[in-house]
Design a protein around this motif. Structure first.
Motif, PDB file in Angstrom:
ATOM      1  N   VAL A 242       0.850  -1.191   0.000  1.00  0.00           N
ATOM      2  CA  VAL A 242       0.000   0.000   0.000  1.00  0.00           C
ATOM      3  C   VAL A 242       0.883   1.239   0.000  1.00  0.00           C
ATOM      4  O   VAL A 242       1.794   1.367   0.822  1.00  0.00           O
ATOM      5  N   ASP A 243       0.628   2.141  -0.929  1.00  0.00           N
ATOM      6  CA  ASP A 243       1.342   3.414  -0.960  1.00  0.00           C
ATOM      7  C   ASP A 243       0.700   4.376   0.028  1.00  0.00           C
ATOM      8  O   ASP A 243      -0.526   4.440   0.157  1.00  0.00           O
ATOM      9  N   PHE A 244       1.536   5.132   0.729  1.00  0.00           N
ATOM     10  CA  PHE A 244       1.038   6.100   1.704  1.00  0.00           C
ATOM     11  C   PHE A 244       1.007   7.497   1.091  1.00  0.00           C
ATOM     12  O   PHE A 244       1.815   7.804   0.216  1.00  0.00           O
ATOM     13  N   PRO A 245       0.063   8.346   1.532  1.00  0.00           N
ATOM     14  CA  PRO A 245      -0.881   8.137   2.638  1.00  0.00           C
ATOM     15  C   PRO A 245      -2.000   7.162   2.283  1.00  0.00           C
ATOM     16  O   PRO A 245      -2.242   6.858   1.120  1.00  0.00           O
ATOM     17  N   THR A 246      -2.666   6.676   3.347  1.00  0.00           N
ATOM     18  CA  THR A 246      -3.781   5.754   3.189  1.00  0.00           C
ATOM     19  C   THR A 246      -4.880   6.162   4.160  1.00  0.00           C
ATOM     20  O   THR A 246      -4.851   7.262   4.716  1.00  0.00           O
TER      21      THR A 246
END
Length: 303
Positions: A242-246
Motif C-alpha cells: 500500500v502506498d502512503f498516505p492511506t
C-alpha cells in the motif's frame, strides 16, 4: 560325596551374592528425575531462537534444556538434587546455538516464571514480564486510547493516515495508554494491520514519550517527529503493498509485547490491546481501545 557337598556350598554362596546384588540395585538412589512442562499460548520462535527452561537452585539458574516445539506437555530429565532443591522455574527465549558464559544463565527475555509449591509450579508471564514495582501489575489490566492525525506534515487532507496513542480530550494532552512497566528484555510495539499485514508504529517502553523510531521513521512527514507519545504517520513510502498516505479507518490497531532483541518482524504472541478503527471515526477525536487477543501466558511445571 565330599565333592558334591563342596559344589552345594559354592552354589549357595553364589546365590546369596546375586540376591544381595539385586537388593542393592533395587535400593539404589536415583540420580535423575522427570520434569514435565505444560504451557499455553507460546508460539514458534523461528530458526534463530529457542525456548529454554531453568530451575532456580539456591539462587542460581540450572538449565533443564531447550526446545522449539510448542506442542505440550513435554518431559525432561534433570539431575535429582537440582530438581528437588529448586524453588522457582523460569522459561526464557535464547539465541539458538548459544555457547560460553551466555549459555550458563537465562537471557533478559524471560517469558514465564513461578515458584514451586510442593511438586508443582504454576507459571505465568505477568510474574516475569511485568515489573512488580509498577502501578499496573498485569497486562490484563491494560487500557488504551488513540487519535487519527498526521502531525508530521502540513497536509490536512490525510489525517486518517496517522495514529497516535494520546488523549487530547483536555488541555494539556496526556498519554493514551495505561500499560504495566516491563522488565528488561521486553518492549511494547504498536501495529496497524493493513490488508492483512501488520505494519509497526514503533517500539517503546514509556507511554508518555516518543517511541524508538520517532526520528527515523520511513513513513513520517518532514515537519518534525510528531508529539512526544508513541504513534506513527503513514504519509510517505509504502508497506504491505500500500502506498502512503492511506486511510486507517476500517483497519485493526494492536499493542503487543515484544522480546528485545526481537525474534521476528511480526507481532509477538502477547497482545494486551487491540481495536478495529470504526469506519466513521472522526479525526483528532479520542477512540478507546479494547482488550487484545492474549494478555497473559500460563502453564504448569511438575517435578
Amino acid at each position: 560325596m565330599k565333592k558334591i557337598l563342596n559344589l552345594a556350598i559354592a552354589f549357595a554362596i553364589a546365590t546369596t551374592f546375586v540376591a544381595c546384588s539385586d537388593d542393592e540395585d533395587n535400593n539404589s538412589v536415583p540420580t535423575t528425575g522427570s520434569l514435565t512442562v505444560d504451557f499455553t499460548g507460546l508460539e514458534v520462535l523461528g530458526a534463530d531462537f529457542v525456548y529454554e527452561g531453568w530451575l532456580i537452585v539456591n539462587g542460581s539458574p540450572v538449565s533443564t534444556g531447550t526446545f522449539t516445539s510448542v506442542d505440550f506437555p513435554q518431559t525432561y530429565t534433570v539431575g535429582i538434587d537440582d530438581l528437588q532443591a529448586a524453588t522457582t522455574f523460569v522459561l526464557s527465549i535464547e539465541p539458538a546455538g548459544e555457547t560460553g558464559a551466555d549459555a550458563l544463565a537465562p537471557a533478559a527475555t524471560k517469558i514465564l516464571a513461578g515458584d514451586f509449591s510442593g511438586d508443582t509450579a504454576n507459571v505465568n508471564s505477568d510474574n516475569i514480564v511485568v515489573d512488580a514495582t509498577g502501578d499496573i501489575l498485569g497486562l490484563g489490566s491494560s487500557w488504551g486510547k488513540y487519535i487519527l492525525a498526521t502531525p508530521t506534515d502540513n497536509d490536512d487532507t490525510n489525517e486518517a493516515s496517522g495514529i497516535w496513542f494520546l488523549d487530547n480530550t483536555n488541555d494539556p494532552t496526556i498519554s493514551g495508554l495505561g500499560l504495566p512497566t516491563l522488565t528488561d528484555g521486553w518492549k511494547y510495539e504498536g501495529w496497524v494491520v493493513i490488508d492483512g499485514t501488520p505494519v509497526s508504529t514503533g517500539t517503546f517502553t514509556a507511554v508518555d514519550a516518543a517511541d524508538d523510531n520517532a526520528a527515523t521513521s520511513p513513513y513520517k512527514g518532514s515537519v518534525g517527529n510528531g508529539p512526544d507519545y508513541p504513534g506513527e504517520d503513514y504519509v510517505t513510502g509504502s508497506a504491505a503493498g500500500v502506498d502512503f498516505p492511506t486511510d486507517l479507518k476500517g483497519k485493526t490497531v494492536v499493542i503487543s509485547v515484544e522480546p528485545s532483541p526481537d525474534n521476528s518482524t511480526a507481532p509477538f504472541t502477547l497482545k494486551p490491546l487491540a481495536h478495529f478503527v470504526p469506519a466513521d471515526a472522526e479525526n483528532f477525536t479520542v477512540i478507546t481501545m479494547g482488550a487484545g487477543p492474549l494478555a497473559v501466558l500460563s502453564g504448569s511445571v511438575i517435578r
